[in-house]
Write a protein that holds these residues in place. Structure first.
Motif, short mmCIF file in Angstrom:
data_model
loop_
_atom_site.label_atom_id
_atom_site.label_comp_id
_atom_site.label_asym_id
_atom_site.label_seq_id
_atom_site.Cartn_x
_atom_site.Cartn_y
_atom_site.Cartn_z
N UNK A 361 0.83 -1.21 0.00
CA UNK A 361 0.00 0.00 0.00
C UNK A 361 0.86 1.26 0.00
N UNK A 362 1.99 1.20 0.67
CA UNK A 362 2.91 2.35 0.67
C UNK A 362 3.47 2.58 -0.72
N UNK A 363 3.85 1.50 -1.40
CA UNK A 363 4.38 1.65 -2.76
C UNK A 363 3.32 2.16 -3.73
N UNK A 364 2.07 1.82 -3.51
CA UNK A 364 0.99 2.36 -4.34
C UNK A 364 0.90 3.87 -4.18
N UNK A 365 1.04 4.36 -2.96
CA UNK A 365 1.07 5.81 -2.73
C UNK A 365 2.25 6.45 -3.46
N UNK A 366 3.41 5.82 -3.35
CA UNK A 366 4.62 6.39 -3.94
C UNK A 366 4.52 6.44 -5.46
N UNK A 367 3.87 5.46 -6.04
CA UNK A 367 3.74 5.42 -7.50
C UNK A 367 2.94 6.58 -8.05
N UNK A 372 10.77 11.49 -6.09
CA UNK A 372 11.51 10.23 -6.12
C UNK A 372 11.75 9.72 -4.70
N UNK A 373 11.75 8.40 -4.56
CA UNK A 373 11.94 7.80 -3.24
C UNK A 373 12.60 6.44 -3.40
N UNK A 374 13.08 5.91 -2.31
CA UNK A 374 13.65 4.57 -2.30
C UNK A 374 13.28 3.91 -0.98
N UNK A 375 13.14 2.59 -1.02
CA UNK A 375 12.70 1.84 0.15
C UNK A 375 13.75 0.81 0.52
N UNK A 376 14.07 0.76 1.81
CA UNK A 376 14.93 -0.30 2.36
C UNK A 376 14.29 -0.76 3.65
N UNK A 377 14.66 -1.94 4.11
CA UNK A 377 14.04 -2.40 5.34
C UNK A 377 14.79 -3.50 6.04
N UNK A 378 14.76 -3.43 7.38
CA UNK A 378 15.22 -4.54 8.21
C UNK A 378 14.02 -5.47 8.37
N UNK A 379 13.63 -6.08 7.27
CA UNK A 379 12.32 -6.69 7.20
C UNK A 379 12.18 -7.95 8.05
N UNK A 380 13.28 -8.49 8.55
CA UNK A 380 13.18 -9.65 9.43
C UNK A 380 12.42 -9.35 10.71
N UNK A 381 12.38 -8.08 11.12
CA UNK A 381 11.59 -7.72 12.29
C UNK A 381 10.48 -6.72 11.96
N UNK A 382 10.09 -6.66 10.68
CA UNK A 382 8.93 -5.86 10.30
C UNK A 382 9.17 -4.38 10.14
N UNK A 383 10.42 -3.96 10.07
CA UNK A 383 10.79 -2.55 10.03
C UNK A 383 11.26 -2.17 8.62
N UNK A 384 10.69 -1.09 8.06
CA UNK A 384 11.21 -0.61 6.79
C UNK A 384 11.29 0.91 6.77
N UNK A 385 12.11 1.41 5.86
CA UNK A 385 12.44 2.83 5.80
C UNK A 385 12.15 3.36 4.40
N UNK A 386 11.79 4.62 4.35
CA UNK A 386 11.72 5.34 3.08
C UNK A 386 12.66 6.53 3.15
N UNK A 387 13.26 6.86 2.01
CA UNK A 387 13.94 8.13 1.89
C UNK A 387 13.35 8.85 0.68
N UNK A 397 7.20 20.15 -2.38
CA UNK A 397 7.77 18.82 -2.23
C UNK A 397 7.84 18.41 -0.76
N UNK A 398 8.18 19.38 0.08
CA UNK A 398 8.20 19.10 1.52
C UNK A 398 6.80 18.74 2.00
N UNK A 399 5.81 19.47 1.51
CA UNK A 399 4.43 19.19 1.87
C UNK A 399 4.00 17.80 1.40
N UNK A 400 4.39 17.44 0.19
CA UNK A 400 4.02 16.13 -0.36
C UNK A 400 4.70 15.01 0.41
N UNK A 401 5.98 15.19 0.76
CA UNK A 401 6.68 14.17 1.55
C UNK A 401 6.01 14.01 2.92
N UNK A 402 5.60 15.12 3.50
CA UNK A 402 4.92 15.06 4.79
C UNK A 402 3.60 14.30 4.68
#
Length: 465
Positions: A361-367, A372-387, A397-402
């Motif tokens: 669902x997050x990637x659907x929002x990003x699309x 531009x954004x990128x996703x990484x995650x420590x997914x073994x414990x359910x944690x992921x990050x966006x930049x 752009x700041x408003x959209x990122x927020x």
């Protein structure tokens, strides 16, 4: 009151005089030094302190805090400055206590698998010190952060799926309270039922309840065998489903990291690699040679069921180092895709059974977003990050990122997750705590007022008072 609107008083000259008498040339009011101590690695607005005190001992920290308490002047602890939610910003000015000169490894008890260090010791420094003992400290947030800062922000990182976070790996703390008192939160015993668990209270408190000056941490034996692998997948869902089945199967994988196609393109260019540009998992296995081989084959079989192809192994120390350095450089690699951009990094954590849904669902929002954004995650414990790679001169752009960040956090909370798995709260994520904690937030506020009645310890962070 918004963090940026907090009232700040001019520095008290009598306080500065007393601090100079205590510290001599280790007190600085130079604009450049103060500016450096008011910003971290995040996009959040920097706020410089009025002075920076370079402490060398717990007793000096206590004396600094006691003087600041007398003058009701804010105190902000500073380690390596690698936090991501504005934790070191001096929102009301005051004195920044720089802990970098408190960098001694005090004791290593190899037979008990623990070490006591000053707060300014960094994770790489500790592991270098331990190199000949056969032991290591596993918590690895990427940056060479100070251990005091890592405890203050309850840091974790790529190894957390096997070794846990700072919460599980801190046995005891020495803390300076808001009135200058020095306390030790626990002994070195691996368990205790004696009184309140003060260690866990201060781990994750981000300098709002006390200044951590020393800590005793767990150590682990360096594994006999280590192997790492990279595997690409047709979709993010396939990669995440592989993670979920791996964890549910009880495979004791040491690291399991997810990178989306945008992040893979970034690290290929930045780190001069040639991996497939597709959703990808990075694995690392620890144990005996036979155990590592068994883990590897099990995960390879699971990955194959979800379309995982082209397993690429890194078995030498040099190959593994290059692989994980590329992962740790992911933030800077993402920014390099858009020269001149500023990174807006954020994270959430959800129960692992909801991870694929949350990411999808997050990637659907990003699309649907132009940023531009990128996703990484420590997914073994359910944690992921966006930049988000944003142009800091474009308010829209700041408003959209927020907006995207708000939606991601709301989604995680709806899935019984948290607004931050490891970045912490600082002043960047304070607004989400009401939805996450409800009435429990008032209990946090009560604890803050009890331990810091004048609100001098890192004011404007975690809870408002």
């Amino acid at each position: 009151m918004p963090a940026t609107a907090l009232r700040r008083e001019p520095p008290d000259q009598s306080l500065l005089a007393a601090l100079r008498q205590l510290l001599d040339d280790r007190l600085s009011t130079a604009a450049a030094i103060c500016a450096q101590h008011g910003r971290d690695e995040s996009y959040h607005q920097a706020h410089a302190p009025d002075a920076v005190a370079f402490a060398r001992s717990t007793e000096e920290v206590a004396a600094i805090v006691e003087l600041c308490a007398l003058h009701k002047t804010p105190v902000v602890a500073f380690g390596a400055g690698t936090s991501l939610e504005g934790q070191v910003a001096a929102l009301k000015g005051g004195v920044s206590i720089d802990m970098t000169q408190m960098n001694r490894v005090l004791q290593v008890h190899a037979e008990d698998l623990d070490a006591t260090v000053e707060a300014g010791v960094t994770r790489k420094q500790l592991n270098e010190y331990l190199r000949d003992t056969g032991l290591f400290f596993p918590i690895d947030p990427g940056a060479d952060a100070s251990l005091g800062g890592m405890a203050a922000t309850r840091a974790s990182g790529t190894n957390a799926v096997r070794y846990g976070t700072m919460r599980e790996n801190v046995l005891s703390l020495t803390v300076v309270l808001a009135d200058g008192r020095i306390i030790r939160t626990a002994r070195r015993a691996r368990k205790s039922a004696a009184g309140y668990d003060l260690t866990r209270l201060f781990v994750g408190s981000e300098g709002t309840l006390g200044v951590i000056t020393e800590l005793t941490v767990r150590l682990y034996g360096i594994p006999e065998a280590v192997s790492a692998a990279v595997c690409a997948f047709p979709t993010l869902e396939d990669a995440v489903d592989t993670v979920i089945l791996t964890i549910q199967s009880g495979v004791p994988v040491a690291r399991i990291e997810l990178l989306d196609e945008a992040q893979m393109e970034a690290i290929n260019k930045f780190s001069k690699l040639d991996h497939r540009v597709a959703p990808t998992l990075f694995f690392e296995f620890h144990g005996s040679p036979a155990g590592v081989a068994e883990q590897s084959e099990t995960v390879k079989s699971i990955a194959a069921d979800y379309g995982g192809v082209d397993f690429r192994w890194a078995t030498t120390a040099e190959e593994r180092s290059k692989l994980w350095q590329a992962r740790h450089d992911a933030y800077y690699a993402a920014l390099a895709l858009r020269p001149g951009s500023k990174g807006w990094a954020t994270d959430v954590c959800v129960p692992i059974s909801r991870l694929a849904e949350c990411i999808r669902e997050t990637k659907q929002d990003l699309a649907q977003s132009p940023i531009p954004s990128a996703l990484v995650g420590h997914v073994g414990d359910g944690n992921f990050h966006l930049v988000f790679m944003i142009d800091p001169n474009q308010p829209q752009e700041i408003s959209e990122a927020s907006r995207l960040n708000d939606r991601m956090v709301a989604r995680a909370l709806a899935m019984e997750g948290t607004c931050t798995g490891e970045h912490g709260v600082g002043y960047g994520k304070m607004s989400f705590l009401v939805a996450e904690h409800g009435e429990a937030l008032s209990v946090m506020r009560t604890i803050k007022r009890a331990l810091d009645p004048d609100n001098i310890l890192n004011p404007g962070k975690i809870v408002s008072v």
